[in-house]
Design a protein around this motif. Structure first.
Motif, PDB file in Angstrom:
ATOM      1  N   ASP A   1     -12.279   2.771  -0.375  1.00  0.00           N
ATOM      2  CA  ASP A   1     -13.486   2.772  -1.209  1.00  0.00           C
ATOM      3  C   ASP A   1     -13.195   2.310  -2.639  1.00  0.00           C
ATOM      4  OD1 ASP A   1     -14.896   3.681   0.941  1.00  0.00           O
ATOM      5  OD2 ASP A   1     -14.885   5.789   0.332  1.00  0.00           O
ATOM      6  N   GLU A   2     -11.960   2.467  -3.076  1.00  0.00           N
ATOM      7  CA  GLU A   2     -11.609   2.085  -4.448  1.00  0.00           C
ATOM      8  C   GLU A   2     -11.117   0.638  -4.535  1.00  0.00           C
ATOM      9  OE1 GLU A   2      -9.070   4.808  -6.451  1.00  0.00           O
ATOM     10  OE2 GLU A   2      -9.957   6.573  -5.525  1.00  0.00           O
ATOM     11  N   THR A   3     -10.966   0.016  -3.397  1.00  0.00           N
ATOM     12  CA  THR A   3     -10.423  -1.341  -3.375  1.00  0.00           C
ATOM     13  C   THR A   3     -11.290  -2.363  -4.108  1.00  0.00           C
ATOM     14  OG1 THR A   3      -9.277  -0.882  -1.299  1.00  0.00           O
ATOM     15  CG2 THR A   3      -9.574  -3.199  -1.898  1.00  0.00           C
ATOM     16  N   PRO A   4     -12.636  -2.380  -3.934  1.00  0.00           N
ATOM     17  CA  PRO A   4     -13.456  -3.391  -4.639  1.00  0.00           C
ATOM     18  C   PRO A   4     -13.287  -3.347  -6.159  1.00  0.00           C
ATOM     19  CG  PRO A   4     -14.732  -2.377  -2.905  1.00  0.00           C
ATOM     20  CD  PRO A   4     -13.461  -1.586  -2.997  1.00  0.00           C
ATOM     21  N   ASN A   5     -13.222  -2.122  -6.718  1.00  0.00           N
ATOM     22  CA  ASN A   5     -13.058  -2.007  -8.169  1.00  0.00           C
ATOM     23  C   ASN A   5     -11.695  -2.540  -8.606  1.00  0.00           C
ATOM     24  OD1 ASN A   5     -13.779  -1.076 -10.855  1.00  0.00           O
ATOM     25  ND2 ASN A   5     -12.303   0.567 -10.536  1.00  0.00           N
ATOM     26  N   LEU A   6     -10.685  -2.301  -7.793  1.00  0.00           N
ATOM     27  CA  LEU A   6      -9.359  -2.810  -8.118  1.00  0.00           C
ATOM     28  C   LEU A   6      -9.320  -4.329  -8.040  1.00  0.00           C
ATOM     29  CD1 LEU A   6      -7.003  -0.276  -6.298  1.00  0.00           C
ATOM     30  CD2 LEU A   6      -7.606  -0.365  -8.718  1.00  0.00           C
ATOM     31  N   ILE A   7     -10.010  -4.884  -7.060  1.00  0.00           N
ATOM     32  CA  ILE A   7     -10.054  -6.349  -6.934  1.00  0.00           C
ATOM     33  C   ILE A   7     -10.738  -6.960  -8.152  1.00  0.00           C
ATOM     34  CG2 ILE A   7     -11.037  -8.259  -5.603  1.00  0.00           C
ATOM     35  CD1 ILE A   7     -10.612  -6.593  -3.090  1.00  0.00           C
ATOM     36  N   LEU A   8     -11.805  -6.306  -8.652  1.00  0.00           N
ATOM     37  CA  LEU A   8     -12.495  -6.790  -9.843  1.00  0.00           C
ATOM     38  C   LEU A   8     -11.564  -6.772 -11.052  1.00  0.00           C
ATOM     39  CD1 LEU A   8     -15.074  -7.725 -11.246  1.00  0.00           C
ATOM     40  CD2 LEU A   8     -15.692  -5.306 -11.553  1.00  0.00           C
TER      41      LEU A   8
ATOM     42  N   ASP B   1      -5.780  -2.365 -20.530  1.00  0.00           N
ATOM     43  CA  ASP B   1      -6.529  -1.250 -19.932  1.00  0.00           C
ATOM     44  C   ASP B   1      -6.499  -1.331 -18.412  1.00  0.00           C
ATOM     45  OD1 ASP B   1      -7.131  -0.379 -22.459  1.00  0.00           O
ATOM     46  OD2 ASP B   1      -9.171  -1.183 -22.480  1.00  0.00           O
ATOM     47  N   ASN B   2      -6.737  -2.528 -17.889  1.00  0.00           N
ATOM     48  CA  ASN B   2      -6.734  -2.719 -16.443  1.00  0.00           C
ATOM     49  C   ASN B   2      -5.346  -2.450 -15.857  1.00  0.00           C
ATOM     50  OD1 ASN B   2      -9.429  -3.403 -16.424  1.00  0.00           O
ATOM     51  ND2 ASN B   2      -9.072  -5.608 -16.364  1.00  0.00           N
ATOM     52  N   TYR B   3      -4.327  -2.944 -16.543  1.00  0.00           N
ATOM     53  CA  TYR B   3      -2.970  -2.740 -16.059  1.00  0.00           C
ATOM     54  C   TYR B   3      -2.635  -1.250 -16.000  1.00  0.00           C
ATOM     55  CZ  TYR B   3       2.108  -2.698 -15.818  1.00  0.00           C
ATOM     56  OH  TYR B   3       3.395  -2.439 -15.453  1.00  0.00           O
ATOM     57  N   ILE B   4      -2.968  -0.520 -17.052  1.00  0.00           N
ATOM     58  CA  ILE B   4      -2.661   0.909 -17.081  1.00  0.00           C
ATOM     59  C   ILE B   4      -3.485   1.664 -16.041  1.00  0.00           C
ATOM     60  CG2 ILE B   4      -2.847   2.986 -18.497  1.00  0.00           C
ATOM     61  CD1 ILE B   4      -1.959   1.347 -20.873  1.00  0.00           C
ATOM     62  N   GLU B   5      -4.709   1.213 -15.793  1.00  0.00           N
ATOM     63  CA  GLU B   5      -5.519   1.825 -14.752  1.00  0.00           C
ATOM     64  C   GLU B   5      -4.841   1.663 -13.389  1.00  0.00           C
ATOM     65  OE1 GLU B   5      -8.448   4.040 -13.082  1.00  0.00           O
ATOM     66  OE2 GLU B   5      -8.083   3.680 -15.215  1.00  0.00           O
ATOM     67  N   PHE B   6      -4.291   0.486 -13.133  1.00  0.00           N
ATOM     68  CA  PHE B   6      -3.534   0.275 -11.898  1.00  0.00           C
ATOM     69  C   PHE B   6      -2.351   1.243 -11.827  1.00  0.00           C
ATOM     70  CE2 PHE B   6      -5.749  -3.759 -11.439  1.00  0.00           C
ATOM     71  CZ  PHE B   6      -5.743  -3.956 -10.066  1.00  0.00           C
ATOM     72  N   GLN B   7      -1.644   1.387 -12.942  1.00  0.00           N
ATOM     73  CA  GLN B   7      -0.469   2.244 -12.948  1.00  0.00           C
ATOM     74  C   GLN B   7      -0.824   3.711 -12.768  1.00  0.00           C
ATOM     75  OE1 GLN B   7       2.640   1.182 -12.821  1.00  0.00           O
ATOM     76  NE2 GLN B   7       1.854  -0.912 -12.819  1.00  0.00           N
ATOM     77  N   LYS B   8      -1.929   4.137 -13.322  1.00  0.00           N
ATOM     78  CA  LYS B   8      -2.363   5.522 -13.138  1.00  0.00           C
ATOM     79  C   LYS B   8      -2.621   5.814 -11.660  1.00  0.00           C
ATOM     80  CE  LYS B   8      -4.408   6.513 -17.665  1.00  0.00           C
ATOM     81  NZ  LYS B   8      -5.664   6.835 -18.408  1.00  0.00           N
TER      82      LYS B   8
END
Length: 268
Positions: free
Chosen positions: A116-123, A151-158
Motif C-alpha cells: 500500500d505504501e509503494t505508490p507514494n515511494l514511487i512518486l 527530504d525524500n531520501y530521508i523518508e526512504f531511510q526512515k
C-alpha cells in the motif's frame, strides 16, 4: 613580425634579437643610402635614424606578444573550465547510481512487505530521479529543490531502518530563495546512514540563516570500519567544494565518541 611567431614557438629569443637588430641596421642603411641619400657617415646614419627603425619594430613586436598573451590566457582558462566541468560530471556520476540504488532497494522491499505504501515511494523516487537526471546537470539549483530531494531520501531511510535506527532530522530555513550546487549535502547524509551502528541514533540538522547554510550530521560508528570506508565519499565532497566554493566553505570532521561532520557554506 612574420618571423616572430616562429622564433617564439622555438624559444629562440637570442636568435630573434640578433635578427631583429640586423633588420633594424639594414633598414637604417637602406633609408640613408637609397631613399634619402643624405650622405651621412656610417655612425651618423645610425645615431640619427636607427631609433626610427627600432621603435616601430619594437612596437609591433610588443603588440603581437600582447595579443598572443591574451589568446594564450583565454586558451588556458577554457582548458581549466573544461577540466572543471568534466571533473564535476565525473564526481556527480559517482554519487547518482548509489543514491538511486538505495531508493530502488527500498521500493522493492516495500512492494513485498507493504504494497500500500509503494505508490507514494514511487512518486518520491520520480521526484528524486528528476532532480538527479535533469536538475543536477546545472551548476546550481534552487535550495528548495535540493531540500525536497533530501527530504525524500530521508523518508526512504526512515522506512528502511524502522525499528533498527533512530533518525532525528530537523531543518530551519529563513528562506529558500538561495541556490546551491546539487548533490553536495547528500554525501554527508548518506555517510551517516551507511556507517552508523545498529540500534544507534542519527542526527541531521540543516539550517539556513543570513545567507549561510549549516549542515550537521552525527552518528555512532565503528572507528576501524569508518576510517577505511568514508574517505572516498568525503574526498569526493572536498573536491567538489574546492571547485565550486573555494574559500567560501568550512568542513569540519570530529571523531570524539561519535562521528560528526559539519559543513558551513556561503550561499552568496
Amino acid at each position: 613580425m612574420v618571423l616572430l611567431p616562429y622564433f617564439v614557438q622555438k624559444r629562440w629569443y637570442f636568435i630573434y634579437t640578433a635578427v631583429f637588430l640586423t633588420i633594424a641596421f639594414l633598414a637604417t642603411q637602406l633609408y640613408c643610402n637609397v631613399f634619402t641619400r643624405c650622405g651621412c657617415s656610417f655612425l651618423k646614419c645610425l645615431s640619427d635614424y636607427l631609433w626610427q627603425t627600432i621603435v616601430p619594430l619594437t612596437f609591433f613586436s610588443f603588440i603581437w606578444m600582447l595579443f598572443r598573451y591574451i589568446e594564450r590566457t583565454q586558451e588556458i582558462e577554457a582548458i581549466k573550465q573544461e577540466r572543471t566541468t568534466l571533473e564535476l560530471k565525473f564526481l556527480k556520476s559517482q554519487i547518482n547510481p548509489h543514491v538511486l540504488l538505495n531508493n530502488l532497494n527500498t521500493i522493492y522491499s516495500f512492494s513485498l512487505e507493504k504494497p500500500d505504501e509503494t505508490p507514494n515511494l514511487i512518486l518520491k523516487l520520480a521526484e528524486n530521479l528528476k532532480h538527479v537526471l535533469y536538475e543536477s546537470n546545472s551548476e546550481k539549483v534552487p535550495l528548495s529543490n535540493e531540500l525536497l530531494f533530501i527530504d525524500n531520501y530521508i523518508e526512504f531511510q526512515k522506512l528502511r531502518t524502522e525499528g533498527i535506527k533512530t533518525i532525528n532530522y530537523t531543518t530551519s530555513i529563513d528562506n529558500t530563495i538561495h541556490r546551491i550546487a546539487p548533490l553536495l549535502l547528500i554525501t554527508l547524509i548518506e555517510n551517516a546512514f551507511k556507517h552508523s551502528l545498529l540500534g544507534s541514533t542519527i542526527d541531521i540538522k540543516i539550517n539556513v540563516n543570513d545567507n549561510y547554510l549549516n549542515c550537521i550530521c552525527s552518528n555512532d560508528y565503528d572507528p576501524n570500519k569508518q576510517a577505511s570506508e568514508t574517505s572516498i565519499g568525503l574526498e569526493n565532497l572536498k573536491k567538489r567544494l574546492d571547485l565550486l566554493y573555494r574559500d567560501n566553505y568550512e568542513l569540519k570532521i570530529e571523531t570524539n565518541g561519535i562521528f560528526k561532520v559539519t559543513l558551513r557554506l556561503n550561499l552568496l
